[in-house]
Design a protein around this motif. Sequence first.
Motif, PDB file in Angstrom:
ATOM      1  N   HIS A  74      19.484  74.746  60.132  1.00 15.05           N
ATOM      2  CA  HIS A  74      19.258  75.561  61.326  1.00 15.05           C
ATOM      3  C   HIS A  74      17.781  75.920  61.473  1.00 15.05           C
ATOM      4  N   PHE A  75      16.955  74.887  61.484  1.00 17.76           N
ATOM      5  CA  PHE A  75      15.534  75.052  61.719  1.00 17.76           C
ATOM      6  C   PHE A  75      15.048  73.890  62.556  1.00 17.76           C
ATOM      7  N   PRO A  76      14.325  74.166  63.645  1.00 19.75           N
ATOM      8  CA  PRO A  76      13.942  75.499  64.110  1.00 19.75           C
ATOM      9  C   PRO A  76      15.105  76.233  64.771  1.00 19.75           C
ATOM     10  N   THR A  77      15.005  77.547  64.775  1.00 20.12           N
ATOM     11  CA  THR A  77      15.956  78.401  65.465  1.00 20.12           C
ATOM     12  C   THR A  77      15.183  79.597  66.007  1.00 20.12           C
ATOM     13  N   ASN A  78      15.832  80.406  66.796  1.00 23.69           N
ATOM     14  CA  ASN A  78      15.159  81.545  67.426  1.00 23.69           C
ATOM     15  C   ASN A  78      15.028  82.700  66.423  1.00 23.69           C
ATOM     16  N   PRO A  79      13.811  83.057  66.011  1.00 20.44           N
ATOM     17  CA  PRO A  79      13.644  84.127  65.036  1.00 20.44           C
ATOM     18  C   PRO A  79      13.637  85.528  65.637  1.00 20.44           C
ATOM     19  N   ALA A  80      13.624  85.617  66.969  1.00 20.14           N
ATOM     20  CA  ALA A  80      13.481  86.931  67.613  1.00 20.14           C
ATOM     21  C   ALA A  80      14.598  87.918  67.247  1.00 20.14           C
ATOM     22  N   PRO A  81      15.891  87.536  67.285  1.00 16.81           N
ATOM     23  CA  PRO A  81      16.936  88.522  66.946  1.00 16.81           C
ATOM     24  C   PRO A  81      16.782  89.089  65.536  1.00 16.81           C
ATOM     25  N   ALA A  82      16.396  88.249  64.580  1.00 17.87           N
ATOM     26  CA  ALA A  82      16.168  88.733  63.217  1.00 17.87           C
ATOM     27  C   ALA A  82      14.960  89.657  63.186  1.00 17.87           C
ATOM     28  N   GLY A  83      13.934  89.309  63.967  1.00 20.53           N
ATOM     29  CA  GLY A  83      12.760  90.171  64.063  1.00 20.53           C
ATOM     30  C   GLY A  83      13.114  91.535  64.634  1.00 20.53           C
ATOM     31  N   TYR A  84      13.940  91.548  65.678  1.00 24.53           N
ATOM     32  CA  TYR A  84      14.374  92.823  66.269  1.00 24.53           C
ATOM     33  C   TYR A  84      15.143  93.657  65.240  1.00 24.53           C
ATOM     34  N   ALA A  85      15.981  92.989  64.436  1.00 16.65           N
ATOM     35  CA  ALA A  85      16.775  93.704  63.426  1.00 16.65           C
ATOM     36  C   ALA A  85      15.868  94.333  62.366  1.00 16.65           C
ATOM     37  N   ILE A  86      14.829  93.615  61.961  1.00 17.51           N
ATOM     38  CA  ILE A  86      13.879  94.169  60.985  1.00 17.51           C
ATOM     39  C   ILE A  86      13.197  95.397  61.568  1.00 17.51           C
ATOM     40  N   ILE A  87      12.796  95.303  62.828  1.00 13.31           N
ATOM     41  CA  ILE A  87      12.138  96.431  63.500  1.00 13.31           C
ATOM     42  C   ILE A  87      13.090  97.622  63.586  1.00 13.31           C
ATOM     43  N   ALA A  88      14.345  97.364  63.975  1.00 12.34           N
ATOM     44  CA  ALA A  88      15.329  98.444  64.086  1.00 12.34           C
ATOM     45  C   ALA A  88      15.594  99.083  62.734  1.00 12.34           C
ATOM     46  N   ALA A  89      15.701  98.263  61.692  1.00 11.07           N
ATOM     47  CA  ALA A  89      15.956  98.780  60.347  1.00 11.07           C
ATOM     48  C   ALA A  89      14.774  99.619  59.856  1.00 11.07           C
ATOM     49  N   GLN A  90      13.583  99.162  60.149  1.00 11.35           N
ATOM     50  CA  GLN A  90      12.386  99.901  59.737  1.00 11.35           C
ATOM     51  C   GLN A  90      12.340 101.267  60.430  1.00 11.35           C
ATOM     52  N   ASN A  91      12.721 101.287  61.694  1.00  8.42           N
ATOM     53  CA  ASN A  91      12.744 102.549  62.433  1.00  8.42           C
ATOM     54  C   ASN A  91      13.845 103.478  61.946  1.00  8.42           C
ATOM     55  N   ALA A  92      14.978 102.889  61.546  1.00  9.55           N
ATOM     56  CA  ALA A  92      16.128 103.693  61.136  1.00  9.55           C
ATOM     57  C   ALA A  92      15.987 104.223  59.719  1.00  9.55           C
ATOM     58  N   GLY A  93      15.430 103.405  58.820  1.00 11.84           N
ATOM     59  CA  GLY A  93      15.312 103.794  57.421  1.00 11.84           C
ATOM     60  C   GLY A  93      16.666 103.752  56.719  1.00 11.84           C
ATOM     61  N   GLY A  94      16.640 104.115  55.454  1.00 11.79           N
ATOM     62  CA  GLY A  94      17.889 104.236  54.699  1.00 11.79           C
ATOM     63  C   GLY A  94      18.283 103.033  53.886  1.00 11.79           C
ATOM     64  N   GLY A  95      17.592 101.920  54.068  1.00 12.79           N
ATOM     65  CA  GLY A  95      17.927 100.725  53.301  1.00 12.79           C
ATOM     66  C   GLY A  95      16.691 100.146  52.637  1.00 12.79           C
ATOM     67  N   ASP A  96      16.784  98.906  52.201  1.00 14.16           N
ATOM     68  CA  ASP A  96      15.702  98.227  51.504  1.00 14.16           C
ATOM     69  C   ASP A  96      15.123  97.151  52.424  1.00 14.16           C
ATOM     70  N   LEU A  97      13.994  97.461  53.049  1.00  9.74           N
ATOM     71  CA  LEU A  97      13.395  96.522  54.003  1.00  9.74           C
ATOM     72  C   LEU A  97      12.963  95.221  53.347  1.00  9.74           C
ATOM     73  N   ALA A  98      12.406  95.325  52.155  1.00  8.68           N
ATOM     74  CA  ALA A  98      11.979  94.112  51.452  1.00  8.68           C
ATOM     75  C   ALA A  98      13.169  93.185  51.207  1.00  8.68           C
ATOM     76  N   ALA A  99      14.297  93.772  50.828  1.00  2.80           N
ATOM     77  CA  ALA A  99      15.504  92.978  50.595  1.00  2.80           C
ATOM     78  C   ALA A  99      16.025  92.377  51.897  1.00  2.80           C
ATOM     79  N   LEU A 100      15.885  93.104  53.001  1.00  2.72           N
ATOM     80  CA  LEU A 100      16.333  92.589  54.294  1.00  2.72           C
ATOM     81  C   LEU A 100      15.506  91.377  54.705  1.00  2.72           C
ATOM     82  N   VAL A 101      14.180  91.509  54.633  1.00  2.00           N
ATOM     83  CA  VAL A 101      13.306  90.403  55.007  1.00  2.00           C
ATOM     84  C   VAL A 101      13.557  89.194  54.106  1.00  2.00           C
ATOM     85  N   ALA A 102      13.663  89.445  52.810  1.00  2.00           N
ATOM     86  CA  ALA A 102      13.926  88.354  51.867  1.00  2.00           C
ATOM     87  C   ALA A 102      15.292  87.728  52.125  1.00  2.00           C
ATOM     88  N   GLY A 103      16.281  88.565  52.439  1.00  2.00           N
ATOM     89  CA  GLY A 103      17.630  88.058  52.681  1.00  2.00           C
ATOM     90  C   GLY A 103      17.719  87.187  53.920  1.00  2.00           C
TER      91      GLY A 103
END
Length: 199
Positions: free
Chosen positions: A84-113
């Motif tokens: 699945h490459f190339p694919t649209n990275p925008a939805p994953a990017g939006y999720a990272i932004i939302a998670a960063q704004n929300a807090g409460g989890g592990d951002l490094a693990a999210l990006v790596a995952g």
Amino acid sequence: MPHIDYYLTVVSPFCYLAGTRPAEVAAKHGATITYKPVDAVALFGRTGGVPLAQRHPSRQAYRLAEIPRQAKMLGMPITVKPAHFPTNPAPAGYAIIAAQNAGGGDLAALVAGLSRACWAEEKDVAEDSVIKGCLEAAGFDPALADRGLLAGAETYGTNLEEAVNRGVFGLPFFITDDGAPFWGQDRIDHLDAHLGGRL
């Protein structure tokens, strides 16, 4: 307190190979880190680069040799030509932004995952179920994938403009609060040395 701005896209193999090391370097030096997902194709277009498919065959061939070599050095599994490459990275990017704004989890693990899903697990990181699974695995509410999409899109666009204005031309790219730039996962050691006062 030192700070690192980390410009990335989850569909870059080199962002995948960065793994959680940027966060580990930040923690080592008591630094904060802001994850800034960017549209890589738009970034290339604005800074003199070209999309992968338009690169000279010799550049494409070297990339195919270099990716598994770097992965082997790091002991990380990788699929050089994921399903699945190339694919649209925008939805994953939006999720990272939302998670960063929300807090409460592990951002490094999210990006790596999310990056691992693309480059080692043959998953499509544009799919809602994949994004929600990665959010949940990193300790975030999976519903973040459904909320704040407009804000995520706005920040995604802002990140691109900021990246161009700050001299970012490839990903991953790190800029410290004193303006020092570092391009590539193979420069994380240099970032570490800089924060430690050795560079």
